[in-house]
Design an enzyme around this catalytic site. Structure first.
Site, mmCIF file in Angstrom:
data_model
loop_
_atom_site.group_PDB
_atom_site.id
_atom_site.type_symbol
_atom_site.label_atom_id
_atom_site.label_comp_id
_atom_site.label_asym_id
_atom_site.label_seq_id
_atom_site.Cartn_x
_atom_site.Cartn_y
_atom_site.Cartn_z
ATOM 1 N N ASP A 47 45.765 43.201 39.173
ATOM 2 C CA ASP A 47 44.199 43.076 38.928
ATOM 3 C C ASP A 47 43.650 44.530 39.566
ATOM 4 O O ASP A 47 44.287 45.445 39.989
ATOM 5 C CB ASP A 47 43.562 42.007 39.603
ATOM 6 C CG ASP A 47 43.764 42.016 41.234
ATOM 7 O OD1 ASP A 47 43.970 43.045 41.820
ATOM 8 O OD2 ASP A 47 43.357 40.977 41.851
ATOM 9 N N ASN A 62 31.568 46.718 40.232
ATOM 10 C CA ASN A 62 30.536 46.051 39.300
ATOM 11 C C ASN A 62 29.234 46.052 40.267
ATOM 12 O O ASN A 62 28.219 46.351 39.417
ATOM 13 C CB ASN A 62 30.869 44.392 39.198
ATOM 14 C CG ASN A 62 31.379 44.176 37.718
ATOM 15 O OD1 ASN A 62 31.196 45.004 36.939
ATOM 16 N ND2 ASN A 62 32.257 43.060 37.891
ATOM 17 N N HIS A 100 27.539 45.830 35.311
ATOM 18 C CA HIS A 100 28.606 45.264 34.736
ATOM 19 C C HIS A 100 29.337 46.015 33.485
ATOM 20 O O HIS A 100 30.357 45.952 33.175
ATOM 21 C CB HIS A 100 28.221 43.920 34.145
ATOM 22 C CG HIS A 100 28.177 42.935 35.266
ATOM 23 N ND1 HIS A 100 28.891 42.589 36.056
ATOM 24 C CD2 HIS A 100 26.959 42.395 35.903
ATOM 25 C CE1 HIS A 100 28.392 41.672 36.997
ATOM 26 N NE2 HIS A 100 27.283 41.528 36.999
ATOM 27 N N ASP A 144 32.934 46.259 32.471
ATOM 28 C CA ASP A 144 33.680 46.088 31.357
ATOM 29 C C ASP A 144 34.361 47.129 30.869
ATOM 30 O O ASP A 144 35.513 47.082 30.270
ATOM 31 C CB ASP A 144 32.369 45.724 30.244
ATOM 32 C CG ASP A 144 31.741 44.352 30.568
ATOM 33 O OD1 ASP A 144 32.411 43.751 31.429
ATOM 34 O OD2 ASP A 144 30.772 44.115 29.896
ATOM 35 N N ASP A 177 39.303 40.259 36.538
ATOM 36 C CA ASP A 177 40.106 41.463 36.390
ATOM 37 C C ASP A 177 41.376 41.458 36.476
ATOM 38 O O ASP A 177 42.097 42.385 36.685
ATOM 39 C CB ASP A 177 39.418 42.482 37.393
ATOM 40 C CG ASP A 177 39.692 41.611 38.908
ATOM 41 O OD1 ASP A 177 39.728 40.560 39.188
ATOM 42 O OD2 ASP A 177 40.136 42.582 39.716
#
Length: 196
Positions: A67, A75, A80, A84, A111
């Site tokens: 992760d 974030n 966001h 992304d 993630d």
């Protein structure tokens, strides 16, 4: 005859279009819409098929669960869209490690990503793991805060599946290695080769 030929052509064309549309919809249902890698369900199904194939053939597999380090902070601080972008970048980096049709990368949730390589060369796998952090860090435009530099933590195993072993048995061990990597300061992938 001409009308019959036209009807046959029309029916065949309609069947081909419907088949193509259905195939496209099935593929879309298998992919994570953001990253383009397999979604969790499709990844798990595919990995189980690879595992079964390796077990039958007596071949090794390599498994990895990773992760993104401090993803929530990224974030929260940058928004966001930056999150992304980080997810798609990591997915792209992992996708570049796929070398054969049986290799697979999937987004496991949030993630977190999972990957499996069928019958990998151990030397190649060591080199790939050693270079993974640098490839992940090579993203531009995420932010200049050193605390938000993009890195990953994870756990990886290489093994030969035994007849009585199931793929899901090793998910817990991968997760334990991932958690241990985080406790050790992150930005590392803990790897163990059990295939020898």
């Amino acid at each position: 005859n001409l009308a019959g030929a036209f009807c046959l052509f029309y029916l065949e064309r309609t069947a081909q279009t419907r088949y193509s549309d259905e195939r496209h919809m099935r593929l879309r249902a298998m992919l994570d819409s953001l990253t383009g890698v397999l979604n969790r369900g499709a990844a798990t199904d595919h990995l189980e098929r690879i595992w079964s194939h390796a077990r039958r053939e007596g071949k090794p597999v390599a498994l990895m669960m990773i992760d993104i380090d401090h993803f929530k902070g990224l974030n929260d601080k940058l928004g966001h869209l930056a999150g992304d972008r980080a997810l798609t970048h990591v997915a792209d980096v992992l996708t570049q490690t796929v070398r054969r049709p049986l290799d697979a990368i999937g987004r496991y949730g949030g993630d977190e990503f999972i990957a499996m390589w069928y019958d990998p060369d151990p030397h190649w796998f060591d080199e790939m793991l050693a270079g993974l952090q640098a490839h992940v860090a090579a993203i531009e435009g995420i932010g200049t805060d050193a605390k938000l530099a993009l890195s990953i933590s994870g756990g990886a195993l290489m093994l030969r599946p035994e007849r009585e072993q199931e793929f899901r048995e090793f998910m817990g061990e991968l997760d334990q290695r991932l958690q241990a990597a985080k406790r050790q300061g992150r930005k590392t992938i803990l790897f163990k080769n059990l295939s020898a």
